[in-house]
Design a protein around this motif. Structure first.
Motif, PDB file in Angstrom:
ATOM      1  N   PRO A 181     -75.970  20.373  12.128  1.00 34.53           N
ATOM      2  CA  PRO A 181     -76.142  21.575  12.986  1.00 34.53           C
ATOM      3  C   PRO A 181     -76.478  21.214  14.435  1.00 34.53           C
ATOM      4  N   GLU A 182     -77.143  20.088  14.616  1.00 30.84           N
ATOM      5  CA  GLU A 182     -77.463  19.679  15.985  1.00 30.84           C
ATOM      6  C   GLU A 182     -76.203  19.303  16.754  1.00 30.84           C
ATOM      7  N   TYR A 183     -75.243  18.692  16.055  1.00 34.93           N
ATOM      8  CA  TYR A 183     -73.978  18.375  16.711  1.00 34.93           C
ATOM      9  C   TYR A 183     -73.233  19.651  17.079  1.00 34.93           C
ATOM     10  N   GLN A 184     -73.277  20.642  16.193  1.00 32.78           N
ATOM     11  CA  GLN A 184     -72.635  21.917  16.516  1.00 32.78           C
ATOM     12  C   GLN A 184     -73.292  22.575  17.726  1.00 32.78           C
ATOM     13  N   LEU A 185     -74.621  22.403  17.834  1.00 31.97           N
ATOM     14  CA  LEU A 185     -75.310  22.934  19.007  1.00 31.97           C
ATOM     15  C   LEU A 185     -74.879  22.197  20.274  1.00 31.97           C
ATOM     16  N   ILE A 186     -74.653  20.901  20.153  1.00 30.46           N
ATOM     17  CA  ILE A 186     -74.202  20.124  21.317  1.00 30.46           C
ATOM     18  C   ILE A 186     -72.804  20.573  21.733  1.00 30.46           C
ATOM     19  N   VAL A 187     -71.933  20.833  20.747  1.00 34.75           N
ATOM     20  CA  VAL A 187     -70.590  21.335  21.073  1.00 34.75           C
ATOM     21  C   VAL A 187     -70.681  22.690  21.770  1.00 34.75           C
ATOM     22  N   ASP A 188     -71.559  23.551  21.268  1.00 33.98           N
ATOM     23  CA  ASP A 188     -71.751  24.856  21.919  1.00 33.98           C
ATOM     24  C   ASP A 188     -72.317  24.698  23.326  1.00 33.98           C
ATOM     25  N   CYS A 189     -73.199  23.720  23.492  1.00 31.07           N
ATOM     26  CA  CYS A 189     -73.771  23.486  24.824  1.00 31.07           C
ATOM     27  C   CYS A 189     -72.702  23.004  25.809  1.00 31.07           C
ATOM     28  N   ALA A 199     -77.635   9.950  30.896  1.00 30.03           N
ATOM     29  CA  ALA A 199     -77.529  11.067  31.839  1.00 30.03           C
ATOM     30  C   ALA A 199     -76.085  11.264  32.299  1.00 30.03           C
ATOM     31  N   VAL A 200     -75.445  10.187  32.680  1.00 28.99           N
ATOM     32  CA  VAL A 200     -74.063  10.288  33.156  1.00 28.99           C
ATOM     33  C   VAL A 200     -73.134  10.654  32.005  1.00 28.99           C
ATOM     34  N   ALA A 201     -73.399  10.141  30.807  1.00 24.68           N
ATOM     35  CA  ALA A 201     -72.573  10.497  29.657  1.00 24.68           C
ATOM     36  C   ALA A 201     -72.667  11.985  29.345  1.00 24.68           C
ATOM     37  N   ALA A 202     -73.879  12.558  29.447  1.00 26.52           N
ATOM     38  CA  ALA A 202     -74.039  14.001  29.201  1.00 26.52           C
ATOM     39  C   ALA A 202     -73.292  14.820  30.258  1.00 26.52           C
ATOM     40  N   LYS A 203     -73.340  14.385  31.519  1.00 25.14           N
ATOM     41  CA  LYS A 203     -72.631  15.107  32.580  1.00 25.14           C
ATOM     42  C   LYS A 203     -71.118  15.018  32.396  1.00 25.14           C
ATOM     43  N   LEU A 204     -70.645  13.837  32.001  1.00 27.80           N
ATOM     44  CA  LEU A 204     -69.201  13.686  31.772  1.00 27.80           C
ATOM     45  C   LEU A 204     -68.742  14.572  30.621  1.00 27.80           C
ATOM     46  N   MET A 205     -69.510  14.579  29.535  1.00 30.75           N
ATOM     47  CA  MET A 205     -69.148  15.416  28.392  1.00 30.75           C
ATOM     48  C   MET A 205     -69.223  16.898  28.733  1.00 30.75           C
ATOM     49  N   GLY A 206     -70.267  17.291  29.498  1.00 32.36           N
ATOM     50  CA  GLY A 206     -70.405  18.693  29.858  1.00 32.36           C
ATOM     51  C   GLY A 206     -69.287  19.177  30.770  1.00 32.36           C
ATOM     52  N   THR A 207     -68.873  18.330  31.711  1.00 34.17           N
ATOM     53  CA  THR A 207     -67.793  18.720  32.618  1.00 34.17           C
ATOM     54  C   THR A 207     -66.442  18.733  31.912  1.00 34.17           C
ATOM     55  N   ALA A 208     -66.238  17.766  31.014  1.00 31.89           N
ATOM     56  CA  ALA A 208     -64.953  17.693  30.309  1.00 31.89           C
ATOM     57  C   ALA A 208     -64.831  18.750  29.223  1.00 31.89           C
ATOM     58  N   GLY A 209     -65.955  19.286  28.732  1.00 29.36           N
ATOM     59  CA  GLY A 209     -65.900  20.296  27.684  1.00 29.36           C
ATOM     60  C   GLY A 209     -66.065  19.742  26.289  1.00 29.36           C
ATOM     61  N   GLY A 210     -66.763  18.612  26.157  1.00 29.89           N
ATOM     62  CA  GLY A 210     -66.994  18.039  24.834  1.00 29.89           C
ATOM     63  C   GLY A 210     -66.483  16.614  24.738  1.00 29.89           C
ATOM     64  N   LEU A 211     -66.908  15.959  23.651  1.00 27.37           N
ATOM     65  CA  LEU A 211     -66.528  14.562  23.461  1.00 27.37           C
ATOM     66  C   LEU A 211     -65.046  14.422  23.151  1.00 27.37           C
ATOM     67  N   SER A 212     -64.503  15.334  22.366  1.00 25.36           N
ATOM     68  CA  SER A 212     -63.078  15.239  22.031  1.00 25.36           C
ATOM     69  C   SER A 212     -62.208  15.464  23.259  1.00 25.36           C
ATOM     70  N   SER A 213     -62.600  16.404  24.132  1.00 23.74           N
ATOM     71  CA  SER A 213     -61.839  16.627  25.364  1.00 23.74           C
ATOM     72  C   SER A 213     -61.943  15.433  26.298  1.00 23.74           C
ATOM     73  N   LEU A 214     -63.115  14.806  26.347  1.00 21.20           N
ATOM     74  CA  LEU A 214     -63.275  13.611  27.180  1.00 21.20           C
ATOM     75  C   LEU A 214     -62.443  12.453  26.653  1.00 21.20           C
ATOM     76  N   ALA A 215     -62.340  12.343  25.319  1.00 20.49           N
ATOM     77  CA  ALA A 215     -61.542  11.253  24.736  1.00 20.49           C
ATOM     78  C   ALA A 215     -60.054  11.426  25.010  1.00 20.49           C
TER      79      ALA A 215
END
Length: 485
Positions: free
Chosen positions: A92-100, A228-244
Motif C-alpha cells: 500500500p505504501e508503494y501505491q501511495l507513492i504512485v498516487d503522490c 532527493a534528486v531521485a524523488a524530484k526526477l520521479m515526481g516530474t516524470a510521473g512515476g518510476l515506470s514513466s521515468l524508465a
C-alpha cells in the motif's frame, strides 16, 4: 411467379422500414450531440475566469485532501520496514507513492494555471515583469512582495531573486507603463499568490515523503543521484515506470528552468541542466567537465531507473557500481595526457642478413651517394636568405651554394675513391703497360706525335715516382732542342 414477386416486395418493404429507423436514430443522435455541444458552450460561457475558485479546483478536491492526509500521517509515522518483504505492486505504501507522483504532476499543472491567472491580473500593473521572472513560484513571490508599490527601491527583494535580476527589475519598474491595480483585483492577485505558494509547499511535502521511501522504491537510482534528486526526477516524470521509459537526453532536462541573464555573460551559466545539477557528483566536478558529467549521469540514471522498475536488483548494488564507474571516468578525464616516451631502438637481429655486402655493394652506394653540392643545396644558413632559380624566393632554392664566395655557385668537390681508382687505371693504360711481367705485355706504345714508339715502362714509372726532380727543374735535364741564332 406471383409468389416470388410477393416475396421480393416484402423484402423491399422491410429494407425501407429499416432505413427509416436508421435515419430517425441518426437525427436523434445529432440532436443529442447538438444539445451536448450547447451545454458545454453554456458551461464554458458560464465559467467566470475573474473568480479564482472557478480556475483552481485541485485544493478543494477530495483526492487532494486524502493523499495529503496520508502523506502527513506517513511522514509522522516514519518508514515501515515490515512491508519490505511483500511484492512491490501489492504494497500500500508503494501505491501511495504512485498516487503522490501523479498528484505532484497535477500540482505542477495547477501552479501553471494559477500563474497564468496572476499574470493576467498583474499585467496591468507591471507588464514587463513576466519577461524578467519566468519561474511561476518566483513570480508569485515577487508579485506578493511588490503589490501596488510604485517605487521598488522601498521593496526588499533580496533572497527572492538574484542580485542581477533585482537590479534589472528595479530599473524596468522605474520606466514601466503600468498603472496601480484596483483594490479588488489586487486582493484576488494576492490570494492567487498565496494559493500557488501553498501548492508549492504541498508539493515539497509529497517529494519529502517520496524521498524518504526512495531507498525501498528505487535503490539503484538513489545510489547514483541521491534520494532527493531521485524523488524530484520521479515526481516530474510521473512515476518510476514513466521515468524508465524516458530517453537519457530528456532525463537530463527534467526540472530545467529558463534562465534570465538580462544581458549578462553566459560564460558561467549552465544551460540544459535540470535536477541533475543538484547531485553531489555534478557539484564536485570541475566546471569545464560538468556538461560531460551531466550527460553521463543522465545515461546511468536511466539505466538504474529501468533496473528499479523491473525490480532487477533490490539491494542497490547495480546503482553503486554505476556510481563508482562514473567516479572513475571523471577522474580519468582530469588526468594529464601521458608524456611522450622516447622510442627505443629495435632489438638487433642475431640472424645473418640476406642482403649481401662487399666491394660491389660499396661501389654501388658510392655511385648513388648524395653529393656535396646537393648537401649544400639542402642546407640553409640562419639569417641569410638563399638564392633561387627565379629570384625573390621563387623556383628551386640553392641553399648554401655560393654564399661563401662572390655570389657564384662554387663548391669544392672532393674526388671519390672510385674516381681516383678509375683515373689511376686510365693513366697506366695511357702508356700501354701496367708494369706487370706476365709475358703478354709489349714495349710498343702508340703516341699521337710519332705513331709507334718503343718505350720503357719501368723508366716512365721511375719518372713519375721522382716527381719534379726529373722534369723541368732537374739538375741533369737539358733542353731537347736548342735554336741557334
Amino acid at each position: 411467379m406471383a409468389a416470388l414477386a410477393d416475396s421480393f416486395l416484402a423484402d423491399l418493404d422491410e429494407l425501407s422500414d429499416n432505413e427509416a429507423d436508421i435515419i430517425e436514430e441518426d437525427e436523434n443522435d445529432a440532436a443529442n450531440m447538438e444539445e451536448d455541444v450547447d451545454g458545454e458552450l453554456a458551461d464554458i460561457e458560464a465559467l467566470n475566469y475573474e473568480d479564482l475558485d472557478n480556475v483552481s479546483k485541485l485544493q478543494k478536491s477530495q483526492r487532494y485532501k486524502d493523499i495529503m492526509q496520508k502523506v502527513e500521517d506517513a511522514l509522522q509515522k516514519g518508514s515501515d520496514i515490515s512491508n519490505q518483504g511483500m511484492v512491490l505492486e501489492d504494497d500500500p505504501e508503494y501505491q501511495l507513492i504512485v498516487d503522490c507522483n501523479a498528484l505532484s504532476v497535477d500540482i505542477e499543472n495547477e501552479i501553471m494555471i494559477i500563474h497564468n491567472f496572476i499574470r493576467g491580473k498583474y499585467h496591468v500593473k507591471f507588464p514587463e515583469l513576466e519577461s524578467l521572472v519566468h519561474h511561476p513560484i518566483d513570480y508569485a513571490r515577487v508579485v506578493k512582495k511588490i503589490g501596488n508599490e510604485v517605487d521598488l527601491t522601498l521593496v526588499d527583494l533580496e533572497g527572492l531573486l538574484p542580485s542581477a535580476v533585482i537590479m534589472v527589475v528595479s530599473v524596468t519598474a522605474s520606466t514601466t507603463s503600468g498603472k496601480p491595480l484596483p483594490e479588488e483585483d489586487l486582493n484576488k492577485t494576492i490570494d492567487a499568490c498565496d494559493r500557488a505558494l501553498a501548492l508549492d509547499t504541498a508539493k515539497k511535502k509529497v517529494l519529502d515523503f517520496v524521498e524518504s521511501r526512495m531507498g525501498y522504491i528505487a535503490p539503484n537510482l538513489s545510489a547514483i543521484v541521491g534520494s532527493a534528486v531521485a524523488a524530484k526526477l520521479m515526481g516530474t516524470a510521473g512515476g518510476l515506470s514513466s521515468l524508465a521509459k524516458m530517453p537519457a537526453c530528456n532525463v537530463q532536462l527534467l526540472g530545467a528552468k529558463k534562465k534570465t541573464l538580462a544581458g549578462f555573460s553566459t560564460a558561467t551559466s549552465q544551460f540544459r541542466v535540470g535536477y541533475i545539477e543538484q547531485t553531489e557528483v555534478f557539484q564536485t566536478t570541475p566546471p569545464s567537465l560538468r556538461m560531460r558529467a551531466c550527460r553521463l549521469l543522465a545515461a546511468k540514471s536511466t539505466l538504474a531507473a529501468r533496473v528499479d522498475a523491473t525490480r532487477g536488483d533490490p539491494s542497490g548494488n547495480t546503482g553503486r557500481a554505476f556510481r563508482e564507474e562514473i567516479r572513475k571516468k571523471i577522474e580519468k578525464w582530469q588526468e594529464p595526457p601521458p608524456a611522450k616516451q622516447p622510442k627505443p631502438l629495435p632489438v638487433p637481429d642475431s640472424e645473418p642478413k640476406k642482403k649481401r655486402g662487399g666491394r660491389r655493394l660499396r661501389k654501388m652506394k658510392e655511385r648513388y651517394a648524395i653529393t656535396d653540392m646537393r648537401k649544400l643545396a639542402n642546407r640553409m644558413q640562419f639569417g641569410i636568405p638563399e638564392e633561387s632559380s627565379l629570384g625573390d624566393g621563387l623556383g628551386e632554392g640553392y641553399g648554401m651554394l655560393g654564399q661563401a664566395g662572390n655570389g657564384k655557385l662554387r663548391v669544392s668537390i672532393g674526388q671519390s675513391k672510385l674516381a681516383a681508382k678509375v683515373a689511376k687505371k686510365f693513366k697506366e693504360k695511357q702508356f700501354g703497360s701496367s708494369g706487370a711481367t706476365s709475358g703478354l705485355t709489349s714495349s710498343l706504345a702508340f703516341t699521337p706525335v710519332q705513331g709507334i714508339e718503343l718505350s720503357n715502362p719501368q723508366a716512365h714509372a721511375n719518372q713519375l715516382a721522382s716527381g719534379t726532380q726529373s722534369t723541368y727543374f732537374s739538375e741533369t735535364g737539358t733542353f731537347s732542342k736548342i735554336k741557334r741564332i
